[in-house]
Design a protein around this motif. Structure first.
Motif, PDB file in Angstrom:
ATOM      1  N   ALA A  26       0.661  -1.222   0.073  1.00 36.12           N
ATOM      2  CA  ALA A  26       0.027  -0.034   0.066  1.00 36.12           C
ATOM      3  C   ALA A  26       0.875   1.222   0.066  1.00 36.12           C
ATOM      4  O   ALA A  26       1.631   1.380   0.821  1.00 36.12           O
ATOM      5  N   LEU A  27       0.690   2.010  -1.279  1.00 34.38           N
ATOM      6  CA  LEU A  27       1.602   3.092  -1.105  1.00 34.38           C
ATOM      7  C   LEU A  27       0.798   4.434  -0.803  1.00 34.38           C
ATOM      8  O   LEU A  27      -0.182   4.765  -1.426  1.00 34.38           O
ATOM      9  N   LEU A  28       1.432   5.041   0.361  1.00 31.87           N
ATOM     10  CA  LEU A  28       0.670   6.192   0.934  1.00 31.87           C
ATOM     11  C   LEU A  28       1.650   7.461   0.829  1.00 31.87           C
ATOM     12  O   LEU A  28       2.741   7.296   0.761  1.00 31.87           O
ATOM     13  N   PRO A  29       0.939   8.604   0.858  1.00 32.53           N
ATOM     14  CA  PRO A  29       1.824   9.986   0.748  1.00 32.53           C
ATOM     15  C   PRO A  29       2.917   9.616   2.037  1.00 32.53           C
ATOM     16  O   PRO A  29       4.156  10.289   1.683  1.00 32.53           O
ATOM     17  N   ALA A  30       2.892   9.207   3.022  1.00 30.89           N
ATOM     18  CA  ALA A  30       3.593   9.295   4.358  1.00 30.89           C
ATOM     19  C   ALA A  30       4.494   8.016   4.067  1.00 30.89           C
ATOM     20  O   ALA A  30       5.601   7.946   5.018  1.00 30.89           O
ATOM     21  N   GLY A  31       4.351   7.203   3.528  1.00 33.91           N
ATOM     22  CA  GLY A  31       5.340   5.954   3.020  1.00 33.91           C
ATOM     23  C   GLY A  31       4.701   4.633   2.677  1.00 33.91           C
ATOM     24  O   GLY A  31       3.441   4.832   1.707  1.00 33.91           O
ATOM     25  N   LEU A  47      -7.724   1.929   3.465  1.00 32.55           N
ATOM     26  CA  LEU A  47      -6.803   2.308   2.786  1.00 32.55           C
ATOM     27  C   LEU A  47      -6.992   3.274   1.522  1.00 32.55           C
ATOM     28  O   LEU A  47      -6.372   4.371   1.392  1.00 32.55           O
ATOM     29  N   ARG A  48      -7.912   2.896   0.474  1.00 37.48           N
ATOM     30  CA  ARG A  48      -8.164   3.678  -0.545  1.00 37.48           C
ATOM     31  C   ARG A  48      -9.045   4.998  -0.227  1.00 37.48           C
ATOM     32  O   ARG A  48      -8.570   6.076  -0.972  1.00 37.48           O
ATOM     33  N   GLU A  49      -9.694   4.941   1.031  1.00 36.62           N
ATOM     34  CA  GLU A  49     -10.209   6.243   1.469  1.00 36.62           C
ATOM     35  C   GLU A  49      -9.160   7.209   1.864  1.00 36.62           C
ATOM     36  O   GLU A  49      -9.367   8.420   1.742  1.00 36.62           O
ATOM     37  N   ILE A  50      -7.974   6.786   2.370  1.00 32.58           N
ATOM     38  CA  ILE A  50      -6.984   7.923   2.830  1.00 32.58           C
ATOM     39  C   ILE A  50      -5.924   7.870   1.666  1.00 32.58           C
ATOM     40  O   ILE A  50      -4.939   8.512   1.820  1.00 32.58           O
ATOM     41  N   GLY A  51      -6.319   7.501   0.406  1.00 30.99           N
ATOM     42  CA  GLY A  51      -5.350   7.971  -0.849  1.00 30.99           C
ATOM     43  C   GLY A  51      -4.351   6.696  -0.930  1.00 30.99           C
ATOM     44  O   GLY A  51      -3.305   7.148  -1.677  1.00 30.99           O
ATOM     45  N   ALA A  52      -4.351   5.753  -0.529  1.00 32.13           N
ATOM     46  CA  ALA A  52      -3.235   4.819  -0.718  1.00 32.13           C
ATOM     47  C   ALA A  52      -3.479   4.064  -2.164  1.00 32.13           C
ATOM     48  O   ALA A  52      -4.602   3.824  -2.568  1.00 32.13           O
ATOM     49  N   GLN A  53      -2.311   3.612  -2.764  1.00 30.33           N
ATOM     50  CA  GLN A  53      -2.665   2.946  -3.968  1.00 30.33           C
ATOM     51  C   GLN A  53      -2.173   1.320  -3.704  1.00 30.33           C
ATOM     52  O   GLN A  53      -1.132   1.426  -3.125  1.00 30.33           O
ATOM     53  N   LEU A  54      -3.016   0.450  -3.810  1.00 26.57           N
ATOM     54  CA  LEU A  54      -2.531  -0.894  -3.566  1.00 26.57           C
ATOM     55  C   LEU A  54      -2.228  -1.756  -4.809  1.00 26.57           C
ATOM     56  O   LEU A  54      -2.732  -1.592  -5.978  1.00 26.57           O
ATOM     57  N   ARG A  55      -0.874  -2.356  -4.534  1.00 27.07           N
ATOM     58  CA  ARG A  55      -0.510  -2.832  -5.722  1.00 27.07           C
ATOM     59  C   ARG A  55      -0.090  -4.454  -5.003  1.00 27.07           C
ATOM     60  O   ARG A  55       0.550  -4.539  -4.122  1.00 27.07           O
TER      61      ARG A  55
END
Ligand SMILES: [Zn+2]
Length: 58
Positions: A26-31, A47-55
């Motif tokens: 999960a790629l987040l702005p914070a890490g 996670l998607r709600e807070i803007g994470a990209q899941l790969r």
């Protein structure tokens, strides 16, 4: 130095919620966070709600 790096890489290959091998990154702005398949499914909506990209983490 080399030892410290390999410890970090090993830890990053594990789910952040349990000790299972990571399946999703999960790629987040914070890490980054890593999750196993079970926890990835459980946390994906949040996670998607807070803007994470899941790969997938091969
Ligand atoms: Zn897990």
């Amino acid at each position: 130095m080399a030892t410290q790096t390999s410890v970090i890489l090993t830890n990053r290959d594990r789910c952040d919620r349990c000790r299972a091998a990571a399946a999703v990154r999960a790629l987040l702005p914070a890490g980054e966070l890593l999750f196993c398949g079970h926890h990835a499914r459980k946390h994906a909506p949040r996670l998607r709600e807070i803007g994470a990209q899941l790969r997938p983490d091969p």
